[in-house]
Write an enzyme that holds these catalytic residues in place. Structure first.
Site, PDB file in Angstrom:
ATOM      1  N   ASP A  67      -5.091  -8.435  -3.206  1.00 27.46           N
ATOM      2  CA  ASP A  67      -5.322  -8.207  -1.784  1.00 27.46           C
ATOM      3  C   ASP A  67      -6.594  -8.884  -1.263  1.00 27.46           C
ATOM      4  O   ASP A  67      -6.598 -10.061  -0.953  1.00 27.46           O
ATOM      5  CB  ASP A  67      -5.313  -6.687  -1.530  1.00 27.46           C
ATOM      6  N   HIS A  91       0.829  -1.220   0.000  1.00 25.33           N
ATOM      7  CA  HIS A  91       0.000   0.000   0.000  1.00 25.33           C
ATOM      8  C   HIS A  91       0.862   1.267   0.000  1.00 25.33           C
ATOM      9  O   HIS A  91       0.908   1.950  -1.006  1.00 25.33           O
ATOM     10  CB  HIS A  91      -1.010   0.040   1.161  1.00 25.33           C
TER      11      HIS A  91
HETATM   12 ZN   LIG Z   1      -3.216  -6.978   2.677  1.00 23.83          ZN
END
Ligand SMILES: [Zn+2]
Length: 457
Positions: free
Chosen positions: A326, A275
């Site tokens: 994810d 991220h």
């Molecule tokens: Zn993750």
């Protein structure tokens, strides 16, 4: 084996490391390695003729497989401000309902979906280790072994990252009840890595490890693992996904998460920062210069309302990135790369943000994610080249948009304008795993997965 005795594929167009080439013959030995790549060839009757343009498979650098079973189930508005943190409660509910059989069934289904989306390898960031009350399974590696089996059933390449998780927040806060299935102390975690090293080798998987986040481990715990682990594979960590994490990190250390990580951990090319959404311009430049890969998950980051990664500035500073799915609200290369570019456009109110003047956006971000993903997976040099594994995607040459396109237009059409059925065939390490949009074990895999979904209703 010589190239002449190898199996030979023939493609009218192929994306090679040197660029798009025409009339390409790709020879593959019995181990699935490419032994020759020759452009400007004539097809022979013995060649296997491919039914569309060929590109390399992409690495999916961030996956929590079990979360695929809850994708779409957290889309009902709550009473307050829904956020990552309210989504996490729904995720913990799913954790409480799945057993090892379920995790294997979800993984096999998800990995087939990824193959169909153009991914040939997945990096599994695996933190669901124990039973609901925290008791380890009879074999403490049970859940990891199920992930290995799911990957083998689907045929996708695997980089397995067991995750260290011990704390609920910065400052060593005691874990919450819902986190018990995730927890280890450093010694037990190192023992898990020892157990998994031969298992991964036998399964043809790469072993690395992850620290869940700066919230989930103290600096001392991270230090013990980094110093003591014999594992030489990649190291991943979630970092700066949420503004609250930045605020809590500042309160704890006086530093922001990426700043703290770069100052206190030996971050280099072995690392992947998942991220890294919330960075100052200074952090963005420093992360780019560290050699680490930024692990971007645009569909999940959009779904969770995380924010927009500063990709324009990061690429300008020479940063590397790859993409992952994810939480698996999307499972395709095209959706992730499209959303990556669109996030930048929406923020900047401009077009074509991630390519240099005159360059194809699709080609630019495909090449960058291909290189970054392979690095983050601890895999070899990606792409269609001699000495590499035959990891190939054949786009559907019968699709009129693809049939009429040439060179980079193929990527721009696929990534920005076409649906998930554009991927026709997928080869991993020399074996066809998807043929004409189907996996040969799909019915069994779907049946097992349907049982899990019915349990989660
Ligand atoms: Zn993750």
């Amino acid at each position: 084996m010589t190239a002449s005795s190898a199996h030979r594929l023939f493609a009218e167009q192929a994306l090679l490391p040197t660029g798009w080439s025409e009339n390409v013959a790709i020879s593959i030995d019995q181990a699935g390695s490419i032994v020759a790549v020759e452009a400007g060839q004539l097809a022979t009757p013995e060649d296997e003729r491919l039914c569309g343009p060929v590109v390399p498979t992409m690495t999916n650098l961030h996956s929590h497989a079990f979360q695929r079973a809850m994708a779409g189930l957290a889309e009902v508005a709550g009473t307050g401000d829904d956020s990552f943190w309210t989504w996490r409660e729904e995720m913990y509910r799913t954790v409480g309902l799945v057993d090892p059989d379920d995790v294997e069934a979800i993984g096999a289904k998800l990995y087939v979906e990824m193959l169909k989306g153009g991914f040939g390898r997945v990096v599994e960031f695996h933190y669901l280790h124990h039973q609901l009350d925290g008791t380890p399974y009879a074999d403490p590696a049970e859940m990891s072994l199920r992930i290995l089996r799911a990957a083998q059933t689907s045929g996708i390449g695997l980089t397995h990252l067991p995750v260290f998780y011990a704390r609920a927040n910065f400052g060593g806060a005691a874990p919450k009840a819902g986190q018990r299935p995730f927890l280890h102390d450093p010694d037990r975690f190192l023992a898990l890595l020892d157990r998994l090293s031969p298992a991964c080798e036998a399964a043809g998987a790469t072993l690395g490890y992850a620290i869940h986040s700066l919230r989930a481990a103290t600096p001392e715990e991270m230090g013990v693992i980094l110093e003591s682990s014999p594992v030489t594979g990649p190291i991943h960590i979630h970092v700066a996904e949420q503004p609250r994490e930045v605020k809590d990190c500042l309160a704890w250390s006086g530093q922001r998460p990426v700043e703290w990580l770069l100052d206190n951990m030996p971050v280099d090319e072995r690392w992947c920062a998942i991220h890294a959404t919330h960075m100052t311009p200074g952090e963005t430049r420093r992360l780019a210069h560290s050699g680490a890969v930024a692990g971007l998950c645009p569909a999940t980051e959009a779904n969770l309302g995380d924010g927009i990664f500063p990709a324009v500035d990061y690429l300008a500073a020479g940063g590397r990135f790859g993409v992952g799915t994810d939480s698996h609200v999307a499972t395709s290369v095209a959706e992730e790369l499209r959303l990556l570019e669109y996030g930048q456009r929406l923020r900047d109110r401009r077009r074509n943000r991630l390519a240099a003047s005159g360059a194809s956006v699709g080609r630019t971000i495909f090449d960058a994610a291909l290189a970054g993903g392979a690095r983050a997976a601890g895999a070899g040099e990606p792409g269609i080249h001699v000495g590499g594994k035959a990891d190939l995607v054949v786009l559907d040459g019968a699709n009129p948009y693809i049939a009429a396109a040439g060179g980079n237009q193929i990527l721009d059409r696929w990534l920005f304008a076409l649906g998930g059925d554009t991927v026709r065939d997928v080869m991993v390490a020399g074996e066809w795993k998807i043929r004409n949009g189907r996996h040969d074990r799909e019915e069994d895999i779907d049946r097992a997965f349907a049982r899990v979904l019915n349990k989660l209703k």
